[in-house]
Design a protein around this motif. Structure first.
Motif, short mmCIF file in Angstrom:
data_model
loop_
_atom_site.label_atom_id
_atom_site.label_comp_id
_atom_site.label_asym_id
_atom_site.label_seq_id
_atom_site.Cartn_x
_atom_site.Cartn_y
_atom_site.Cartn_z
N CYS A 37 0.48 -1.25 0.14
CA CYS A 37 0.46 0.27 0.25
C CYS A 37 0.84 1.07 -0.37
O CYS A 37 0.58 2.09 -0.33
CB CYS A 37 -1.02 0.07 1.12
N ALA A 38 2.15 1.14 0.17
CA ALA A 38 2.78 1.81 0.90
C ALA A 38 3.85 2.52 -0.71
O ALA A 38 3.28 3.62 -0.66
CB ALA A 38 4.18 1.93 2.06
N GLY A 39 3.59 1.78 -1.63
CA GLY A 39 4.16 2.80 -2.77
C GLY A 39 3.11 3.51 -3.75
O GLY A 39 3.51 4.69 -3.83
N CYS A 40 1.86 3.42 -2.99
CA CYS A 40 0.59 4.98 -3.00
C CYS A 40 -0.04 5.59 -1.64
O CYS A 40 0.60 7.16 -2.08
CB CYS A 40 -0.08 4.21 -4.22
N HIS A 41 0.34 5.24 -1.15
CA HIS A 41 -0.70 6.22 0.55
C HIS A 41 0.79 6.48 1.20
O HIS A 41 0.43 6.96 1.63
CB HIS A 41 -1.06 4.56 0.97
N GLY A 42 1.90 5.92 0.54
CA GLY A 42 2.81 6.17 1.85
C GLY A 42 3.27 5.54 2.72
O GLY A 42 2.20 4.80 2.96
N GLU A 43 4.43 5.85 3.56
CA GLU A 43 4.53 4.26 4.33
C GLU A 43 4.04 4.39 6.35
O GLU A 43 3.53 2.95 6.16
CB GLU A 43 6.34 4.61 5.20
N PHE A 44 3.39 5.28 5.86
CA PHE A 44 2.33 6.04 6.87
C PHE A 44 0.88 5.89 6.74
O PHE A 44 0.22 6.46 7.77
CB PHE A 44 3.01 6.78 8.41
N GLY A 45 0.39 5.84 5.42
CA GLY A 45 -0.62 5.87 5.09
C GLY A 45 -1.41 7.88 5.08
O GLY A 45 -1.72 7.57 4.94
N GLN A 46 -0.20 7.82 5.09
CA GLN A 46 -0.38 9.88 4.65
C GLN A 46 -1.13 10.04 3.58
O GLN A 46 -1.42 11.26 2.89
CB GLN A 46 0.49 10.21 5.28
N GLY A 47 -0.89 9.52 2.19
CA GLY A 47 -1.15 9.96 1.69
C GLY A 47 -0.08 10.84 0.70
O GLY A 47 1.45 10.32 0.79
N GLY A 48 -0.11 11.14 -0.57
CA GLY A 48 0.29 12.26 -1.46
C GLY A 48 0.11 12.42 -2.54
O GLY A 48 -0.69 12.66 -2.67
N LYS A 49 1.83 13.35 -3.44
CA LYS A 49 0.84 14.15 -4.68
C LYS A 49 -0.51 14.76 -4.32
O LYS A 49 -1.10 14.70 -4.80
CB LYS A 49 1.06 12.93 -5.85
N ASP A 50 0.05 16.02 -3.64
CA ASP A 50 -0.88 16.77 -3.38
C ASP A 50 -2.66 16.77 -3.39
O ASP A 50 -3.38 16.76 -3.48
CB ASP A 50 -0.87 17.63 -4.31
N GLY A 51 -2.88 14.54 -2.57
CA GLY A 51 -4.41 14.64 -2.87
C GLY A 51 -4.47 13.42 -3.99
O GLY A 51 -5.82 12.98 -4.16
N GLU A 52 -3.23 13.23 -5.21
CA GLU A 52 -4.23 12.40 -5.75
C GLU A 52 -3.82 10.57 -5.19
O GLU A 52 -4.43 10.11 -5.52
CB GLU A 52 -2.45 12.43 -6.77
N TYR A 53 -3.77 10.73 -4.21
CA TYR A 53 -3.78 9.93 -3.25
C TYR A 53 -4.13 9.31 -1.72
O TYR A 53 -3.64 11.33 -1.22
CB TYR A 53 -2.36 8.42 -2.72
N PRO A 54 -5.05 9.17 -1.48
CA PRO A 54 -5.93 9.53 -0.43
C PRO A 54 -5.16 8.90 1.17
O PRO A 54 -4.22 8.54 1.02
CB PRO A 54 -7.09 9.11 -0.47
N ARG A 55 -5.05 9.89 1.79
CA ARG A 55 -5.06 9.62 3.72
C ARG A 55 -5.38 8.28 4.00
O ARG A 55 -6.73 8.26 3.95
CB ARG A 55 -4.90 10.57 4.51
N ILE A 56 -5.17 7.74 4.37
CA ILE A 56 -5.84 6.01 4.56
C ILE A 56 -5.24 5.80 5.84
O ILE A 56 -6.30 4.71 6.94
CB ILE A 56 -5.32 5.08 4.01
N ALA A 57 -4.24 6.38 6.88
CA ALA A 57 -3.48 6.12 8.11
C ALA A 57 -4.88 7.03 9.49
O ALA A 57 -5.20 7.47 9.51
CB ALA A 57 -2.40 6.90 8.22
N GLY A 58 -5.52 6.28 10.17
CA GLY A 58 -6.33 6.30 11.27
C GLY A 58 -7.76 6.41 10.93
O GLY A 58 -8.32 6.63 11.49
N GLN A 59 -8.12 6.12 9.70
CA GLN A 59 -9.20 5.81 8.87
C GLN A 59 -10.28 4.28 9.87
O GLN A 59 -9.54 3.94 10.29
CB GLN A 59 -9.20 5.31 7.85
N PRO A 60 -11.79 4.31 10.48
CA PRO A 60 -12.13 3.56 10.97
C PRO A 60 -11.74 2.08 10.28
O PRO A 60 -12.05 1.89 9.38
CB PRO A 60 -13.31 3.85 10.89
N GLU A 61 -11.52 0.91 10.91
CA GLU A 61 -11.21 -0.89 10.32
C GLU A 61 -11.95 -1.23 9.21
O GLU A 61 -11.87 -1.10 8.77
CB GLU A 61 -10.77 -1.31 11.27
N ALA A 62 -13.43 -0.65 9.96
CA ALA A 62 -14.66 -1.04 9.39
C ALA A 62 -14.65 -0.32 8.21
O ALA A 62 -15.18 -0.71 6.98
CB ALA A 62 -15.97 -0.97 10.09
#
Length: 227
Positions: A37-62
């Motif tokens: 997942c980190a290839g697009c969303h970042g090592e810590f799920g922070q997303g990137g490229k100014d929002g091209e890939y969303p932040r997923i870190a901390g999202q509800p598991e469900a």
């Protein structure tokens, strides 16, 4: 024996709710799966490229689990995800493991002050910086108007100030999300490419004006400034 039982009960109560939602969650495996997942969303799920890939870190598991299943069932149009979610390469156990791992990642909204009483550790500081995500304020929209609209229309599902409801819902956290990503998703909702609420046939987001939506996004871009 009683001491061991007491310790086990204490550990159980301290676990994040997301880790209690699925039996036999393996966070070590989740961390390994997240390397893909980190290839697009970042090592810590922070997303990137100014929002091209969303932040997923901390999202509800469900919520994360649900999105994975929607991608797998081709109910979400995202060609980039298709090669990663097929059951042969991404079994159900991995879905829950990586979702639990991503859900418990905490990102910083600002770096802590340097403690001058201790020796400065540049490597530790660099590692902290990698977990930093503070959404830039938008040039459009009125944050105060957005706060009022958000609390009236969005808070019941997306939580106080957009930080989500990790314990009891699958609605995503909106705070700390890239504004350009949110704008793209709203456009997809309005075009009928995504469902805002599968239980409600009325598409809520079509009832908002562009100005009201920009006000909400302007508000959301400010909430991580005060965490």
């Amino acid at each position: 024996m009683n001491k061991l039982l007491t310790l086990a009960a204490l550990i159980y109560t301290l676990l994040p709710p997301s880790l209690l939602a699925q039996d036999n969650v393996d966070l070590r495996n989740g961390k390994d799966v997240n390397e893909v997942c980190a290839g697009c969303h970042g090592e810590f799920g922070q997303g990137g490229k100014d929002g091209e890939y969303p932040r997923i870190a901390g999202q509800p598991e469900a919520y994360i689990v649900k999105q994975m299943h929607l991608f797998r069932e081709r109910k979400l149009d995202n060609m980039a995800m298709l090669e990663y979610v097929n059951p042969r390469d991404f079994p159900e156990a991995d879905v829950y493991d990586v979702s639990a791992y991503i859900a418990q990642i905490e990102l910083l909204t600002q770096l802590p002050p340097i403690d001058e009483s201790k020796e400065f550790d540049p490597l530790a500081r660099l590692q902290l910086a990698k977990r930093l995500l503070n959404i830039p304020r938008t040039e459009q929209g009125d944050p105060e108007k957005g706060r009022i609209t958000y609390n009236k229309e969005c808070r019941s599902c997306h939580g106080v100030d957009g930080w989500g409801k990790k314990a009891d819902g699958d609605a995503p956290m909106l705070a700390g999300q890239h504004t350009k990503y949110l704008l793209r998703q709203v456009d997809k909702y309005r075009q009928g490419l995504r469902k805002h609420d599968e239980s409600d046939p009325v598409e809520l987001l079509t009832l908002f004006s562009d100005e009201e939506l920009m006000d909400i996004f302007a508000f959301l871009a400010t909430v991580d400034d005060v965490q």
